[in-house]
Design a protein around this motif. Structure first.
Motif, PDB file in Angstrom:
ATOM      1  N   UNK A 143       0.866  -1.179   0.000  1.00 46.61           N
ATOM      2  CA  UNK A 143       0.000   0.000   0.000  1.00 46.61           C
ATOM      3  C   UNK A 143       0.901   1.228   0.000  1.00 46.61           C
ATOM      4  N   UNK A 144       1.288   1.691  -1.198  1.00 50.95           N
ATOM      5  CA  UNK A 144       2.413   2.608  -1.306  1.00 50.95           C
ATOM      6  C   UNK A 144       2.208   3.574  -2.470  1.00 50.95           C
ATOM      7  N   UNK A 145       2.887   4.723  -2.405  1.00 51.25           N
ATOM      8  CA  UNK A 145       2.883   5.688  -3.505  1.00 51.25           C
ATOM      9  C   UNK A 145       3.594   5.098  -4.716  1.00 51.25           C
ATOM     10  N   UNK A 146       2.945   5.160  -5.881  1.00 50.30           N
ATOM     11  CA  UNK A 146       3.554   4.746  -7.146  1.00 50.30           C
ATOM     12  C   UNK A 146       3.845   6.000  -7.959  1.00 50.30           C
ATOM     13  N   UNK A 147       5.119   6.242  -8.223  1.00 47.97           N
ATOM     14  CA  UNK A 147       5.542   7.470  -8.894  1.00 47.97           C
ATOM     15  C   UNK A 147       5.736   7.319 -10.392  1.00 47.97           C
ATOM     16  N   UNK A 148       5.994   6.100 -10.866  1.00 49.79           N
ATOM     17  CA  UNK A 148       6.217   5.926 -12.302  1.00 49.79           C
ATOM     18  C   UNK A 148       5.817   4.516 -12.711  1.00 49.79           C
ATOM     19  N   UNK A 149       5.265   4.420 -13.933  1.00 50.90           N
ATOM     20  CA  UNK A 149       4.866   3.142 -14.518  1.00 50.90           C
ATOM     21  C   UNK A 149       5.465   3.028 -15.913  1.00 50.90           C
ATOM     22  N   UNK A 150       5.956   1.844 -16.236  1.00 51.83           N
ATOM     23  CA  UNK A 150       6.402   1.540 -17.589  1.00 51.83           C
ATOM     24  C   UNK A 150       6.055   0.090 -17.891  1.00 51.83           C
ATOM     25  N   UNK A 151       5.878  -0.217 -19.173  1.00 49.70           N
ATOM     26  CA  UNK A 151       5.575  -1.585 -19.590  1.00 49.70           C
ATOM     27  C   UNK A 151       6.759  -2.143 -20.363  1.00 49.70           C
ATOM     28  N   UNK A 152       7.232  -3.313 -19.942  1.00 45.11           N
ATOM     29  CA  UNK A 152       8.261  -4.052 -20.659  1.00 45.11           C
ATOM     30  C   UNK A 152       7.553  -5.030 -21.598  1.00 45.11           C
ATOM     31  N   UNK A 153       7.608  -4.746 -22.902  1.00 42.07           N
ATOM     32  CA  UNK A 153       6.874  -5.568 -23.858  1.00 42.07           C
ATOM     33  C   UNK A 153       7.614  -6.852 -24.226  1.00 42.07           C
ATOM     34  N   UNK A 154       8.858  -7.006 -23.779  1.00 48.87           N
ATOM     35  CA  UNK A 154       9.566  -8.264 -23.999  1.00 48.87           C
ATOM     36  C   UNK A 154       8.938  -9.376 -23.165  1.00 48.87           C
ATOM     37  N   UNK A 155       8.604  -9.052 -21.918  1.00 49.76           N
ATOM     38  CA  UNK A 155       7.989 -10.057 -21.046  1.00 49.76           C
ATOM     39  C   UNK A 155       6.569  -9.683 -20.623  1.00 49.76           C
ATOM     40  N   UNK A 156       6.021  -8.617 -21.236  1.00 54.67           N
ATOM     41  CA  UNK A 156       4.648  -8.175 -20.946  1.00 54.67           C
ATOM     42  C   UNK A 156       4.428  -7.970 -19.449  1.00 54.67           C
ATOM     43  N   UNK A 157       5.349  -7.223 -18.844  1.00 53.75           N
ATOM     44  CA  UNK A 157       5.254  -6.897 -17.430  1.00 53.75           C
ATOM     45  C   UNK A 157       5.081  -5.383 -17.257  1.00 53.75           C
ATOM     46  N   UNK A 158       4.170  -5.031 -16.361  1.00 45.55           N
ATOM     47  CA  UNK A 158       4.034  -3.656 -15.910  1.00 45.55           C
ATOM     48  C   UNK A 158       4.991  -3.458 -14.747  1.00 45.55           C
ATOM     49  N   UNK A 159       5.824  -2.412 -14.820  1.00 44.37           N
ATOM     50  CA  UNK A 159       6.771  -2.134 -13.744  1.00 44.37           C
ATOM     51  C   UNK A 159       6.383  -0.839 -13.049  1.00 44.37           C
ATOM     52  N   UNK A 160       6.405  -0.874 -11.731  1.00 39.53           N
ATOM     53  CA  UNK A 160       5.989   0.262 -10.913  1.00 39.53           C
ATOM     54  C   UNK A 160       7.140   0.684 -10.020  1.00 39.53           C
ATOM     55  N   UNK A 161       7.540   1.951 -10.139  1.00 42.74           N
ATOM     56  CA  UNK A 161       8.539   2.533  -9.249  1.00 42.74           C
ATOM     57  C   UNK A 161       7.802   3.226  -8.109  1.00 42.74           C
ATOM     58  N   UNK A 162       8.113   2.837  -6.887  1.00 44.36           N
ATOM     59  CA  UNK A 162       7.381   3.335  -5.727  1.00 44.36           C
ATOM     60  C   UNK A 162       8.220   4.342  -4.955  1.00 44.36           C
ATOM     61  N   UNK A 163       7.574   5.061  -4.055  1.00 44.37           N
ATOM     62  CA  UNK A 163       8.263   5.996  -3.176  1.00 44.37           C
ATOM     63  C   UNK A 163       8.495   5.308  -1.838  1.00 44.37           C
ATOM     64  N   UNK A 164       9.656   4.652  -1.724  1.00 42.13           N
ATOM     65  CA  UNK A 164      10.030   4.057  -0.456  1.00 42.13           C
ATOM     66  C   UNK A 164      10.014   2.548  -0.404  1.00 42.13           C
ATOM     67  N   UNK A 165       9.472   1.870  -1.445  1.00 45.33           N
ATOM     68  CA  UNK A 165       9.409   0.404  -1.398  1.00 45.33           C
ATOM     69  C   UNK A 165      10.003  -0.243  -2.650  1.00 45.33           C
ATOM     70  N   UNK A 166      10.849   0.495  -3.365  1.00 48.10           N
ATOM     71  CA  UNK A 166      11.558  -0.120  -4.493  1.00 48.10           C
ATOM     72  C   UNK A 166      10.703  -0.264  -5.733  1.00 48.10           C
ATOM     73  N   UNK A 167      11.107  -1.191  -6.620  1.00 51.59           N
ATOM     74  CA  UNK A 167      10.460  -1.409  -7.911  1.00 51.59           C
ATOM     75  C   UNK A 167       9.770  -2.764  -7.910  1.00 51.59           C
ATOM     76  N   UNK A 168       8.536  -2.781  -8.450  1.00 55.75           N
ATOM     77  CA  UNK A 168       7.715  -3.986  -8.481  1.00 55.75           C
ATOM     78  C   UNK A 168       7.269  -4.240  -9.918  1.00 55.75           C
ATOM     79  N   UNK A 169       6.915  -5.492 -10.220  1.00 57.68           N
ATOM     80  CA  UNK A 169       6.396  -5.805 -11.558  1.00 57.68           C
ATOM     81  C   UNK A 169       5.251  -6.797 -11.461  1.00 57.68           C
ATOM     82  N   UNK A 170       4.399  -6.748 -12.496  1.00 56.45           N
ATOM     83  CA  UNK A 170       3.245  -7.629 -12.562  1.00 56.45           C
ATOM     84  C   UNK A 170       2.950  -7.913 -14.020  1.00 56.45           C
ATOM     85  N   UNK A 171       2.441  -9.108 -14.346  1.00 52.00           N
ATOM     86  CA  UNK A 171       1.937  -9.323 -15.705  1.00 52.00           C
ATOM     87  C   UNK A 171       0.844  -8.293 -16.034  1.00 52.00           C
ATOM     88  N   UNK A 172       0.841  -7.787 -17.260  1.00 52.10           N
ATOM     89  CA  UNK A 172      -0.180  -6.824 -17.648  1.00 52.10           C
ATOM     90  C   UNK A 172      -1.538  -7.500 -17.645  1.00 52.10           C
TER      91      UNK A 172
END
Length: 275
Positions: free
Chosen positions: A246-275
């Motif tokens: 449960x965290x602030x998400x400051x930036x989103x990008x999609x990696x189309x090589x593996x179809x993952x959404x990547x989320x850069x958070x404020x204080x909890x690092x970088x996370x990814x999920x299948x789109x």
């Protein structure tokens, strides 16, 4: 490659994360054709360039107003022509040679008299670029040589602008602040008119947006309470936060090589999920 306030800039290779630049890590980019070429920045728009995969940052990057931008100075790379770079200070600056030299494009009055907060490039039609300052936004269809205003209402500051892959006329704008129902706006006519699509979102800042390259125009937004999602067939916003803190998400990008959404958070690092 990601910047972290008070914690420098970090690069993820196959062996894991490494610290590659100090200070306050801000906006950065990796060349889409040569991943050994990359760019980092620290506060107020002080940029550096590497051509050896981030092992050193001492390649020429000559930006005349360096150090006079926002705390986080916006920086965008043309995904199809990665030597074409844009950055925003009191006006937009453009380079066609990977930062060796820059040309001033917009007048400071176009940016509303202050520093530019947001820069974005249409992902397929890269002659179309956007900028924003406060609650005002502009669009260019000639690589930044001329600009027209986009009017979508509301008083909150613009935090993100994204265009669809199939047409740059489909635009989504996100906004900050705690003004109810002043969160997300959508245009399908190139920014001439906008529809408020904030209904159903909590009254929290919306920080960023990305539109997926698919027929349904899937829209993901990062907020102070994680990620929300909608598309052409599902017009109501839904939470997209399973297993995400449960965290602030400051930036989103999609990696189309593996179809993952990547989320850069404020204080909890970088996370990814299948789109």
């Amino acid at each position: 490659l990601g910047g972290a306030q008070d914690n420098g800039t970090h690069l993820r290779r196959s062996s894991g994360w490494a610290d590659v630049y100090g200070g306050d890590g801000m906006d950065c980019a990796i060349d889409t054709k040569d991943p050994n070429t990359m760019y980092v920045s620290v506060y107020y728009g002080d940029f550096s360039k590497s051509t050896n995969g981030g092992f050193s940052f001492n390649s020429p990057f000559n930006l005349p107003p360096s150090g006079t931008g926002n705390w986080v100075t916006p920086f965008s790379m043309d995904p199809h022509h990665p030597d074409t770079l844009y950055t925003g200070f009191s006006r937009v600056w453009r380079s066609f040679n990977g930062g060796a030299s820059f040309t001033s494009l917009s007048s400071s009055s176009v940016a509303g008299g202050g520093n530019i907060d947001i820069l974005a490039i249409a992902p397929q039609h890269t002659n179309v670029i956007f900028m924003a300052n406060g609650n005002n936004a502009w669009k260019s269809t000639d690589h930044g040589d001329s600009w027209t205003s986009m009017n979508f209402g509301g008083s909150s500051a613009v935090t993100g602008i994204a265009a669809a892959h199939d047409t740059p006329d489909h635009i989504v704008v996100t906004k900050s602040g705690y003004s109810s129902n002043d969160k997300v706006y959508e245009s399908t006519d190139g920014g001439l008119t906008f529809t408020n699509i904030s209904s159903g979102l909590p009254n929290i800042p919306v920080n960023c947006v990305v539109i997926e390259k698919n027929p349904d125009h899937s829209v993901y937004i990062g907020t102070d309470l994680g990620v929300f999602y909608k598309d052409d067939n599902n017009p109501n916003w839904v939470s997209f936060n399973f297993n995400l803190p449960n965290v602030i998400v400051n930036e989103l990008e999609i990696n189309y090589i593996n179809n993952k959404l990547r989320a850069a958070t404020y204080g909890r690092g970088v996370w990814e999920s299948p789109v």
